[in-house]
Design a protein around this motif. Structure first.
Motif: not given
Length: 65
Positions: A27-28, A37-40, A43
């Motif tokens: 997903r990242a 992806k910055p939001d992931l 993690d």
């Protein structure tokens, strides 16, 4: 009874030890050749640092200079 051992999941050809981590890395956008992806990103870095990758990492082919 045999002990259950999950088989590695593939994320763009890279073996990941845990299917949950594989889903997050997928997903990242890790190993896709695109920006993560910055939001992931945090993690993903944590997972990579914890050793979830169980195969060799891909290498980039750079033209000779």
């Amino acid at each position: 009874m045999a002990v259950f051992r999950p088989t590695p999941e593939l994320v763009h050809g890279v073996s990941i030890a845990d299917p949950v981590w594989a889903g997050l890395l997928r997903r990242a956008g890790v190993f896709s050749g695109k920006q993560v992806k910055p939001d992931l990103a945090a993690d993903a870095v944590h997972g990579l640092a914890s050793g979830v990758v169980v195969s060799d990492l891909p290498t980039a082919d750079h033209p000779a200079q």
